[in-house]
Scaffold this active site. Sequence first.
Site, PDB file in Angstrom:
ATOM      1  N   HIS A  72       0.854  -1.199   0.000  1.00 34.05           N
ATOM      2  CA  HIS A  72       0.000   0.000   0.000  1.00 34.05           C
ATOM      3  C   HIS A  72       0.883   1.239   0.000  1.00 34.05           C
ATOM      4  O   HIS A  72       1.828   1.334   0.768  1.00 34.05           O
ATOM      5  CB  HIS A  72      -0.901   0.015   1.240  1.00 34.05           C
ATOM      6  CG  HIS A  72      -2.064  -0.923   1.143  1.00 34.05           C
ATOM      7  ND1 HIS A  72      -3.108  -0.929   2.024  1.00 34.05           N
ATOM      8  CD2 HIS A  72      -2.355  -1.890   0.228  1.00 34.05           C
ATOM      9  CE1 HIS A  72      -3.985  -1.861   1.671  1.00 34.05           C
ATOM     10  NE2 HIS A  72      -3.537  -2.454   0.594  1.00 34.05           N
ATOM     11  N   TYR A 201      -8.984   5.150   7.892  1.00 30.53           N
ATOM     12  CA  TYR A 201      -9.094   5.517   9.307  1.00 30.53           C
ATOM     13  C   TYR A 201     -10.136   6.633   9.383  1.00 30.53           C
ATOM     14  O   TYR A 201      -9.928   7.704   8.793  1.00 30.53           O
ATOM     15  CB  TYR A 201      -7.763   6.043   9.839  1.00 30.53           C
ATOM     16  CG  TYR A 201      -6.693   4.978  10.038  1.00 30.53           C
ATOM     17  CD1 TYR A 201      -5.916   4.538   8.978  1.00 30.53           C
ATOM     18  CD2 TYR A 201      -6.455   4.427  11.301  1.00 30.53           C
ATOM     19  CE1 TYR A 201      -4.926   3.569   9.166  1.00 30.53           C
ATOM     20  CE2 TYR A 201      -5.472   3.470  11.497  1.00 30.53           C
ATOM     21  CZ  TYR A 201      -4.716   3.037  10.421  1.00 30.53           C
ATOM     22  OH  TYR A 201      -3.741   2.089  10.619  1.00 30.53           O
ATOM     23  N   PRO A 294      -3.607  -0.346  19.153  1.00 34.35           N
ATOM     24  CA  PRO A 294      -3.412  -0.804  17.770  1.00 34.35           C
ATOM     25  C   PRO A 294      -3.486   0.281  16.698  1.00 34.35           C
ATOM     26  O   PRO A 294      -3.108   0.025  15.559  1.00 34.35           O
ATOM     27  CB  PRO A 294      -4.548  -1.819  17.570  1.00 34.35           C
ATOM     28  CG  PRO A 294      -5.566  -1.482  18.596  1.00 34.35           C
ATOM     29  CD  PRO A 294      -4.835  -0.889  19.750  1.00 34.35           C
ATOM     30  N   LYS A 298       1.642  -0.637  15.249  1.00 34.29           N
ATOM     31  CA  LYS A 298       3.077  -0.654  15.555  1.00 34.29           C
ATOM     32  C   LYS A 298       3.539  -1.897  16.321  1.00 34.29           C
ATOM     33  O   LYS A 298       4.740  -2.156  16.398  1.00 34.29           O
ATOM     34  CB  LYS A 298       3.441   0.584  16.390  1.00 34.29           C
ATOM     35  CG  LYS A 298       3.493   1.850  15.573  1.00 34.29           C
ATOM     36  CD  LYS A 298       4.637   1.821  14.600  1.00 34.29           C
ATOM     37  CE  LYS A 298       4.466   2.861  13.519  1.00 34.29           C
ATOM     38  NZ  LYS A 298       5.219   2.575  12.310  1.00 34.29           N
ATOM     39  N   TYR A 384       4.424   6.261  10.353  1.00 36.19           N
ATOM     40  CA  TYR A 384       3.612   5.093   9.996  1.00 36.19           C
ATOM     41  C   TYR A 384       4.427   4.093   9.183  1.00 36.19           C
ATOM     42  O   TYR A 384       4.389   2.902   9.433  1.00 36.19           O
ATOM     43  CB  TYR A 384       2.375   5.552   9.202  1.00 36.19           C
ATOM     44  CG  TYR A 384       1.261   4.532   9.116  1.00 36.19           C
ATOM     45  CD1 TYR A 384       1.391   3.381   8.338  1.00 36.19           C
ATOM     46  CD2 TYR A 384       0.061   4.706   9.808  1.00 36.19           C
ATOM     47  CE1 TYR A 384       0.369   2.444   8.255  1.00 36.19           C
ATOM     48  CE2 TYR A 384      -0.962   3.769   9.734  1.00 36.19           C
ATOM     49  CZ  TYR A 384      -0.803   2.650   8.945  1.00 36.19           C
ATOM     50  OH  TYR A 384      -1.807   1.716   8.874  1.00 36.19           O
TER      51      TYR A 384
HETATM   52  C1  PHB Z   1      -5.380  -4.664  11.118  1.00 39.01           C
HETATM   53  O1  PHB Z   1      -5.426  -4.911   9.912  1.00 39.01           O
HETATM   54  O2  PHB Z   1      -5.658  -5.529  11.971  1.00 39.01           O
HETATM   55  C2  PHB Z   1      -4.958  -3.314  11.560  1.00 39.01           C
HETATM   56  C3  PHB Z   1      -4.551  -2.391  10.622  1.00 39.01           C
HETATM   57  C4  PHB Z   1      -4.189  -1.120  11.015  1.00 39.01           C
HETATM   58  C5  PHB Z   1      -4.222  -0.778  12.342  1.00 39.01           C
HETATM   59  C6  PHB Z   1      -4.620  -1.702  13.300  1.00 39.01           C
HETATM   60  C7  PHB Z   1      -4.988  -2.977  12.908  1.00 39.01           C
HETATM   61  O3  PHB Z   1      -3.888   0.478  12.707  1.00 39.01           O
END
Ligand code: PHB
Length: 391
Positions: A72, A201, A294, A298, A384
């Site tokens: 990505h 997000y 989460p 990280k 990130y």
């Molecule tokens: C996930 O795909 O489980 C996932 C992706 C991004 C995040 C947290 C979890 O910030």
Amino acid sequence: MRTEVAIIGAGPAGLLLSHLLAADGIDSVVLEVRTREYVEARIRAGILETSTVDLLDSVGLGERLRREGFEHRGIYLQWPEERHHLDFVDLVGRSVWVYGQTEVTKDLGKARDADGQQFCYAITDTELHDVATDRPHVTFVDSDGAAQRLDADVIVGCDGSFGPSRAAIPERTRQTWGREYPYSWLGILADVAPSTDELIYAWHPDGFALHSMRSASVSRLYLQVEPGTDIAQWSDDRIWDALAVRLGHGQDGWQLTPGPITDKSVLPMRSVVAEPMRHGRLFLAGDAAHIVPPTGAKGLNLAVADVAVLAPALQALLRKNDPGPADAYSDTALRRVWRCTHFSWWMTTMLHVGPDPFDAQLQQSQLRWVTTSEAAAAGLAENYAGLPLEL
Ligand code: PHB
Ligand code: APR
């Protein structure tokens, strides 16, 4: 039993450490309280930073990830009526890979098997002894119920947030920082093609939502919920309805496609950092030393960065009689740990909705800033996707 490095925990930190040590000719035994089937089925996050992918590539673990994972360029950040794409490659020259931690764990398990790695799964009563001496050892009860003792030159606690290793560092020499966040995530896995090409997000007055994915046919989505939420209160329809509202179904023609939910769970959100990450002949790595919420994905990347620093330090200690890198391990690892602790806190507090309307105004201002200022966007992108293994 005797080995050079006793590794407690067969999560990604423990398995990758055994792999890196073996490449340097160092023997280890991995002790794990769960069964292998359990460890390899556990659902966890799925975003790998560039430095994690580079490291896995460099030790022969990148093949399936390159074939089955998705690269990505960035993420979407959104709030009602607006969605913005941040292109990490344009901003900082680095991308991320979507590849589940479960798959990383399976790849590591296969590689360790091929190498003849010694594992003890389904053990109980793990105890660490004499960690401040040159003769540390671990006692446990094996899967047949027999008491065992494993002597080692070094013990590495990779046993996650509930394992016994952290507490084996005496309280008087240990300091712990932490924060419980006043919200949890309800996570689902669904057998449906992702409705987006990259992660979304979403800030929404009802609460945060995240659209992630595992493959071309499996989606992973999350909703901010109250701590202590009873999953029984969230029917599949209620979950999809809330996701549709928060992710902006219908906004500029975008559609969220629901599908059969195959897994549902509620995850608490907390930050923990325990210092130091070393006491005598005991070293901590991964979740055993630190937990991040989460948001920003990280956890796995930090575990990988820890063992990438620790493996050469143990090689210097055990093979070259050079204690310098091992002495520096805790400080070196903690610089990245605190950077990621800050970034995860920052993403979390920018996106989760609380009771104070003042906070909501600040969050929206911050979101507008990171999506319109190239300098701010580059800061997010660097954290990130782009942190080097050592800071
Ligand atoms: C996930 O795909 O489980 C996932 C992706 C991004 C995040 C947290 C979890 O910030
Ligand atoms: N004895 C042996 N093993 C133990 C014990 C014990 N007493 N207690 C816990 N363990 C095992 C757990 O069963 C688990 O398999 O230690 C392992 C720790 O693995 P993880 O929790 O996956 O932690 P880590 O390897 O540090 O990986 C960090 O995992 O939790 C996620 O978000 C986190 O993605 C990050 C990654």
